[in-house]
Design an enzyme around this catalytic site. Structure first.
Site, PDB file in Angstrom:
ATOM      1  CG  ASP A  39      -1.884   1.178   1.192  1.00 15.62           C
ATOM      2  OD1 ASP A  39      -2.926   1.069   0.511  1.00 15.62           O
ATOM      3  OD2 ASP A  39      -1.596   2.216   1.821  1.00 15.62           O
ATOM      4  CE1 TYR A  44       0.775   7.597   2.663  1.00 12.37           C
ATOM      5  CE2 TYR A  44       1.266   5.390   1.882  1.00 12.37           C
ATOM      6  CZ  TYR A  44       0.386   6.285   2.450  1.00 12.37           C
ATOM      7  OH  TYR A  44      -0.866   5.873   2.807  1.00 12.37           O
ATOM      8  CE  LYS A  73      -3.469   4.914   0.272  1.00 15.74           C
ATOM      9  NZ  LYS A  73      -2.121   4.316   0.310  1.00 15.74           N
ATOM     10  CG  HIS A 106      -4.021   9.980  -0.101  1.00 13.12           C
ATOM     11  ND1 HIS A 106      -2.654   9.897  -0.209  1.00 13.12           N
ATOM     12  CD2 HIS A 106      -4.303   9.590   1.158  1.00 13.12           C
ATOM     13  CE1 HIS A 106      -2.145   9.453   0.935  1.00 13.12           C
ATOM     14  NE2 HIS A 106      -3.125   9.277   1.782  1.00 13.12           N
TER      15      HIS A 106
END
Length: 321
Positions: A39, A44, A73, A106
């Site tokens: 994921d 990130y 995302k 997201h």
């Protein structure tokens, strides 16, 4: 079974907050340990390193690409229809992949666009160097973003599309206008935030549900968004089940998440925890234990834009009432 018919694996490896310098090796070790569900997300900031880990694992024959379920995302700054495909292509480039198994919106938050060459990933601030930096928003309706997401499926760049951090009201609206229905809803859920109505509604709409932060406060201690006193692992209901089963409190809480019908994406950089978080299928909680852990629900949300956007980004922007 074709990729389009696959169900999301019940246990995934979450890439949020995995440090860049550890990420490639951690992803490789996760795949080696047996994880097939990764994921990720643009926000990130470690998709390039994640891609390096995946590429090495595939080159070494640890698995085949079709064995992996890779999620990413769409970040808030790329909601306008002309930015959705370029954002995906950047993610695919970083991950060294030809397609994603799942692409998620997201947040139901549209921010002002930040070009790749200016800053990537763009994060929350529009101008981080401003005297008083803030989040700037964009007037992009969610239906525009979703239609652009649907085009990615038609083009074969993603197998499935879905959403994160949606409410039941947004789900009802999405189901009314979507041509390609969302396959997955990803939400924060743990024993302190069971979200039973939302999960039930998503499943009635035919969606699978992924719970992020399945251990609750543990994901937020290092961000000073939770304290040690918030840990669900110290609750008697959890500890008693752990003693009966000969498992760790964390395994009990993760098993609770799977047993209630959600997939889970715990994160760790510790090799022993990688294996522990996967070892959830040789035991089961009984009905009384499931009910006792569910009864810990106190609507405690750790990942709430109404709190962190104001505290960290000088901008009040709630999405949950």
């Amino acid at each position: 079974m074709s990729n389009a018919q696959r169900s999301i694996p019940p246990v995934g490896f979450g890439l949020w907050k995995v440090p860049n310098e550890l990420c490639a090796d951690t992803v490789y070790e996760a795949i080696k340990a047996g994880y097939r569900h990764l994921d990720s997300a643009c926000d990130y900031g470690n998709e390039q390193q994640t891609g390096e880990g995946i590429a090495r694992a595939l080159a070494d024959g640890l698995c085949q690409r079709e064995d992996l379920w890779v999620t990413s995302k769409l970040w808030n700054t790329y909601h306008a229809k002309e930015h959705v495909r370029p954002a995906l292509m950047r993610t695919l480039q970083d991950l060294q992949l030809d397609y994603l198994d799942l692409y998620l919106i997201h947040f139901p938050i549209a921010q002002a666009y930040v070009p790749f060459e200016k800053r990537y990933p763009p994060a929350w601030f529009f101008e981080p160097e401003a005297a008083e930096p803030r989040i700037e928003f964009a007037p992009v309706p969610l239906h525009e973003t979703w239609k652009a997401m649907e085009e990615l499926v038609v083009e074969g760049l993603v197998k499935k599309i879905g959403i994160c951090n949606y409410t039941t009201g947004l789900l009802h609206d999405l189901m009314a206008y979507s041509s390609i229905k969302p396959s997955v809803l990803q939400i924060e859920s743990h024993p302190y935030l069971t979200q039973e109505n939302l999960i039930r509604m998503a499943k009635l709409y035919g969606m699978e549900v992924t719970a992020f932060s399945p251990l609750g406060a543990l994901s937020y201690l290092e961000l000073n968004m939770a304290g040690a006193q918030d840990s669900v692992l110290e609750q008697p209901a959890v500890k008693q089940a752990a003693v009966r089963l000969g498992k760790t409190p964390a395994q009990v809480v993760l098993r609770w998440g799977i047993q209630r019908g959600t997939s889970i994406i715990p994160k760790t950089s510790k090799p022993e925890r990688l294996k522990e978080n996967l070892a959830l299928f040789d035991f089961a909680l009984d009905d009384a234990e499931m009910q006792a852990i569910s009864a810990l629900n106190c609507h405690r949300r750790f990942n709430d834009p109404a709190q962190f956007c104001e505290a960290a980004f000088n901008t009040f922007y709630p999405i949950y009432d």
